[in-house]
Design a protein around this motif. Structure first.
Motif, PDB file in Angstrom:
ATOM      1  N   LYS A  30      25.292 -13.635  10.292  1.00 31.87           N
ATOM      2  CA  LYS A  30      24.043 -14.377  10.132  1.00 31.87           C
ATOM      3  C   LYS A  30      23.698 -14.378   8.650  1.00 31.87           C
ATOM      4  O   LYS A  30      23.542 -13.318   8.043  1.00 31.87           O
ATOM      5  CB  LYS A  30      22.911 -13.735  10.924  1.00 31.87           C
TER       6      LYS A  30
ATOM      7  N   ARG B 172      31.979  -9.261  15.213  1.00 27.70           N
ATOM      8  CA  ARG B 172      31.699 -10.299  16.212  1.00 27.70           C
ATOM      9  C   ARG B 172      31.075 -11.550  15.625  1.00 27.70           C
ATOM     10  O   ARG B 172      31.470 -12.658  15.944  1.00 27.70           O
ATOM     11  CB  ARG B 172      30.799  -9.729  17.307  1.00 27.70           C
ATOM     12  N   SER B 173      30.057 -11.426  14.790  1.00 29.94           N
ATOM     13  CA  SER B 173      29.344 -12.608  14.332  1.00 29.94           C
ATOM     14  C   SER B 173      28.683 -12.320  13.001  1.00 29.94           C
ATOM     15  O   SER B 173      28.609 -11.169  12.558  1.00 29.94           O
ATOM     16  CB  SER B 173      28.282 -13.026  15.359  1.00 29.94           C
TER      17      SER B 173
ATOM     18  N   HIS C 171      31.607  -4.760  16.737  1.00 25.36           N
ATOM     19  CA  HIS C 171      32.038  -4.398  18.104  1.00 25.36           C
ATOM     20  C   HIS C 171      32.839  -3.102  17.991  1.00 25.36           C
ATOM     21  O   HIS C 171      33.819  -3.033  17.245  1.00 25.36           O
ATOM     22  CB  HIS C 171      32.891  -5.504  18.718  1.00 25.36           C
TER      23      HIS C 171
ATOM     24  N   GLU D  52      21.591   0.633  12.867  1.00 24.60           N
ATOM     25  CA  GLU D  52      21.649  -0.635  13.580  1.00 24.60           C
ATOM     26  C   GLU D  52      23.076  -1.059  13.916  1.00 24.60           C
ATOM     27  O   GLU D  52      23.270  -2.102  14.558  1.00 24.60           O
ATOM     28  CB  GLU D  52      20.968  -1.716  12.737  1.00 24.60           C
ATOM     29  N   LYS D  53      24.068  -0.287  13.463  1.00 22.20           N
ATOM     30  CA  LYS D  53      25.483  -0.605  13.702  1.00 22.20           C
ATOM     31  C   LYS D  53      25.807  -2.024  13.221  1.00 22.20           C
ATOM     32  O   LYS D  53      26.451  -2.816  13.900  1.00 22.20           O
ATOM     33  CB  LYS D  53      25.823  -0.463  15.199  1.00 22.20           C
ATOM     34  N   GLN D  54      25.354  -2.331  12.003  1.00 25.16           N
ATOM     35  CA  GLN D  54      25.591  -3.636  11.397  1.00 25.16           C
ATOM     36  C   GLN D  54      26.049  -3.460   9.951  1.00 25.16           C
ATOM     37  O   GLN D  54      25.859  -2.394   9.355  1.00 25.16           O
ATOM     38  CB  GLN D  54      24.307  -4.481  11.415  1.00 25.16           C
TER      39      GLN D  54
ATOM     40  N   TYR E 179      26.504  -8.789   9.435  1.00 29.00           N
ATOM     41  CA  TYR E 179      27.614  -8.871  10.377  1.00 29.00           C
ATOM     42  C   TYR E 179      27.373  -7.888  11.511  1.00 29.00           C
ATOM     43  O   TYR E 179      27.095  -6.707  11.275  1.00 29.00           O
ATOM     44  CB  TYR E 179      28.937  -8.521   9.694  1.00 29.00           C
ATOM     45  N   LYS E 180      27.493  -8.369  12.751  1.00 33.98           N
ATOM     46  CA  LYS E 180      27.391  -7.486  13.920  1.00 33.98           C
ATOM     47  C   LYS E 180      28.785  -6.962  14.278  1.00 33.98           C
ATOM     48  O   LYS E 180      29.772  -7.705  14.201  1.00 33.98           O
ATOM     49  CB  LYS E 180      26.791  -8.232  15.113  1.00 33.98           C
TER      50      LYS E 180
END
Length: 397
Positions: free
Chosen positions: A151, A148-149, A392, A375-377, A389-390
């Protein structure tokens, strides 16, 4: 008196004439000698020329004989080759006839044996799948649907490195491992401390007695697992709190070629997901495809291995998430990273799919991409930047 004077005048003239005659005789003798020597040399040169001509004739005759023999050998070779091919063809025909008659005579017996073998094989596969599901705790029911995104948390260090949290611990500590060969871990109290400008001053340096190689390190349940520098396939288990090596193991088949073509510094990539510790590497015997190995982190022993259809060519990194391998590909010049191969070890994703999931808003390669199951990241290292990164996810079908 006059006669006496004449006599004295003639004597010198006669002496001069006699001396000249003597010199002429000597010159004539010298010329005859030189002439004889030239005649001798000419005869010897003529004989030498004659010998050379004879040698040339003999060599030409020998060459014609050798070429004739070689032509004959080529003819014989062709005939022998045709005879051998004919014999092989006859043997193949005879073998097919024998196989046919054998199948006709023993068809019933063969059918019974094949059915028994098939039943036994199916039972073994069912038992193995059942054992794997128990071992992997098949409660993991989600799959990756998109990224999704992102940082960019920090930009520190060189092109190669890794950073992570420990998903097996409740603390929020951040660990930084800079470089593809090093022996010092930097430990930060939390991500805010890590993001400060003078972050290196607030980090706790943890030296390792054995340096690491590549960027495939992971930290899990208080231990650092890494590929030991200078070894082919040795994995080291290091207790971070006690600062000591707890255990070591050898990973069969690993270390001979890079795990990913675009990250040649990494021969063994370790990963953590909901099911624990994994090792990812490539082998020449699999054509460079990636091999997954489940490791028991307590016993430091191999539990099971899977050969995948995911190629290491143009791959830069990979990670495990919910029993599934996700391979990240890119172009050699550094373009947009994307996941193009997913392999679920339990077969819930039909074993192999090509989702084409692209990493958002960024051009360039990754030295490391690690999944944090807590954290599922994704914690990634891209061209010196530390990125999150996040993800989905969705339910597995």
């Amino acid at each position: 008196m006059v006669a006496l004077q004449v006599h004295f005048l003639l004597i010198p003239s006669l002496m001069s004439i006699m001396g000249a005659a003597q010199y002429m005789m000597q010159d004539a003798a010298l010329l005859r000698y030189i002439d004889q020597r030239f005649l001798s040399l000419e005869k010897r040169l003529e004989k030498c020329n004659q010998d050379v001509l004879e040698y040339v004739d003999e060599f030409r005759e020998f060459s014609r004989m050798v070429l004739s023999r070689l032509t004959g050998l080529n003819t014989d070779k062709a005939e022998v080759k045709r005879e051998v091919e004919n014999l092989v063809m006859r043997i193949e025909h005879a073998q097919r006839d024998i196989d046919y008659f054998g199948s006709v005579m023993d068809s019933n017996t063969c059918i019974e044996v094949h059915e028994d073998l098939l039943k036994e094989q199916l039972l073994e596969e069912a038992e193995e799948k059942k054992r794997l599901k128990v071992m992997l705790n098949a409660s993991c029911d989600h799959m990756l649907e998109g990224i999704r995104s992102l940082k960019v948390v920090k930009k520190t260090g060189g092109k190669h490195g890794s950073w992570m949290k420990d998903p097996g611990k409740k603390h929020a500590k951040i660990y930084l491992l800079s470089g593809s060969v090093n022996n010092v871990i930097l430990e930060f109290a939390n991500i805010m401390t890590f993001m400060e400008n003078n972050q290196t001053l607030k980090a706790r340096g943890v030296p390792l007695p054995l340096p690491w190689e590549g960027t495939g390190q992971v930290i899990y349940q208080g231990f650092l697992f890494y590929h030991r520098y200078g070894s082919l396939n040795e994995i080291v288990k290091f207790n971070i709190q006690r600062r000591s090596v707890t255990d070591q193991m050898l990973l069969p088949g690993a270390g001979r070629i890079p795990a990913y073509q675009l990250s040649p510094q990494t021969k063994i990539d370790l990963a953590v997901d909901e099911q624990g510790l994994w090792a990812l590497h490539a082998e020449p015997e699999t054509g460079g495809n990636i091999v997954i190995t489940k490791i028991n982190p307590v016993a430091m022993a191999v539990e099971h291995s899977w050969d995948t259809p995911c190629s290491s060519k143009d791959a830069e990194a990979a990670f495990m998430a919910c029993n599934a391998l996700h391979v990240v590909y890119n172009s050699p010049s550094g373009g947009s990273s994307r996941i193009q191969c997913v392999y679920d070890v339990l077969g819930a994703l039909n074993a192999y799919i090509n989702p084409g999931l692209h990493f958002p808003k960024r051009q360039g390669g990754h030295s490391t991409v690690h999944y944090n199951p807590k954290e599922k990241q994704l914690f990634a290292w891209g061209d010196g930047s530390q990125i999150i990164y996040k993800l989905h996810t969705k339910q597995k079908v």
